[in-house]
Design an enzyme around this catalytic site. Sequence first.
Site, PDB file in Angstrom:
ATOM      1  N   SER A   1       0.816  -1.211   0.000  1.00  0.00           N
ATOM      2  CA  SER A   1       0.000   0.000   0.000  1.00  0.00           C
ATOM      3  C   SER A   1       0.851   1.262   0.000  1.00  0.00           C
ATOM      4  CB  SER A   1      -0.906   0.005   1.234  1.00  0.00           C
ATOM      5  OG  SER A   1      -1.594   1.226   1.363  1.00  0.00           O
TER       6      SER A   1
ATOM      7  N   TYR B   1      -2.337   5.274  -4.214  1.00  0.00           N
ATOM      8  CA  TYR B   1      -3.361   6.290  -3.999  1.00  0.00           C
ATOM      9  C   TYR B   1      -2.901   7.545  -4.712  1.00  0.00           C
ATOM     10  CZ  TYR B   1      -5.900   3.777  -0.313  1.00  0.00           C
ATOM     11  OH  TYR B   1      -6.660   2.878   0.390  1.00  0.00           O
TER      12      TYR B   1
ATOM     13  N   THR C   1      -5.776   2.640  -7.030  1.00  0.00           N
ATOM     14  CA  THR C   1      -7.083   2.605  -6.381  1.00  0.00           C
ATOM     15  C   THR C   1      -7.870   3.845  -6.782  1.00  0.00           C
ATOM     16  OG1 THR C   1      -6.289   1.307  -4.503  1.00  0.00           O
ATOM     17  CG2 THR C   1      -8.258   2.629  -4.149  1.00  0.00           C
TER      18      THR C   1
ATOM     19  N   LYS D   1      -8.205  -0.689  -9.466  1.00  0.00           N
ATOM     20  CA  LYS D   1      -8.913  -1.297  -8.328  1.00  0.00           C
ATOM     21  C   LYS D   1     -10.012  -0.363  -7.833  1.00  0.00           C
ATOM     22  CE  LYS D   1      -8.146  -3.088  -3.648  1.00  0.00           C
ATOM     23  NZ  LYS D   1      -8.948  -2.106  -2.882  1.00  0.00           N
TER      24      LYS D   1
ATOM     25  N   HIS E   1     -13.977  -1.720  -1.687  1.00  0.00           N
ATOM     26  CA  HIS E   1     -13.026  -1.346  -0.635  1.00  0.00           C
ATOM     27  C   HIS E   1     -13.386  -2.016   0.686  1.00  0.00           C
ATOM     28  CE1 HIS E   1      -9.629   1.582  -0.532  1.00  0.00           C
ATOM     29  NE2 HIS E   1      -9.748   1.411   0.778  1.00  0.00           N
TER      30      HIS E   1
END
Length: 361
Positions: free
Chosen positions: A110, A132, A158, A233, A257
Amino acid sequence: MPTDPPAACLADLAERARAVLPADVWDYVEGGSGAEVTLRANRAALDRVAVLPRMLRGVHTPDLRVELLGRPSALPVAVAPMAYQRLVHPDGEWALATAARDAGVPYVASTLASTAVEQVAATGAEVWFQLYWLRDRGLVVDLLDRVGAAGCRALVVTVDVPLLGRRLRDLRNAFRLPAGVTAANLRGGRGDLAHGGAPGVTPVATASAFAPALRWSDLDWLRGRTDLPLVVKGVLDPRDAVEAVGVGADAVVVSNHGGRQLDGAPASAAVLPEVVAGVGDRCEVLLDSGVRSGTDVLRALALGASGVLLGRPLLWGLAAGGRAGAGRALSILADELRDALTLAGCADPAAARNLRTMRTD
């Protein structure tokens, strides 16, 4: 001194994780947004999928191996991106990535990891990086450069977090990240964003750094910046999956999510067949949100997915026993999937995609 018997299923690991984690951390891991309607719907939708097994197929020991994004994986499974894994165990991302390496499955690191991507990649795991999109595009470029230098094998962007969903458990708990847990991938002192804001306002104050107005043209720019396989995603509407293919996505992840964003969005499994039909064979389709067993993996395959992302159950294993606990979770899943494929008459995951399903109510 008596010891606990080995965990027999992933739910056993959940009980052990809850016993060792502070109540507010457990709520952070387990909670969803709003009234948690979508969180509950994820499980309900998978439980409604009945798989019609085939008989007399001559299957003894299924081969669980697949290719995901053109590379071998021991299971049709990747570790879902999850922020701040050192919240649940001091070894955090390093331990879970090492368990993924040992199990032979990809690990998705992440942006908001509490361990830097370079350290995660140094485990030798097959690492995909989850991005992100940040307001500061310079930070995005910096991350892309580091991801390439670290040897990551794919980029997972994402797209369902223009802002964080309103997570009531965290608000009621006035949840804050402890001082030793930071966003290790955000350089230049930006890791302190994880500790900004008032208690309970948001569990991840780095959300203030997210770009809320992301467009498909931004993904087109991203596609031009990297040669890595691109995974989008957070797709639920088949039209968005088609858009993703149009900007060069190699895979889409059907995901809400984990029920942590728009409460009232549909369960991922409920829309999976429509997304699969929409993209055809133009990209891979992965399922995320609600997977809790090898049977759920079989269900996802039968609904047309190439594989799944597994999230919370691996945090349960990590919390309960560090690297060994995470490894146990992946081992349980492999055993369950092997049994499920055998009972369904499938020699491998590809055969499972030819099974018929029924919806039960």
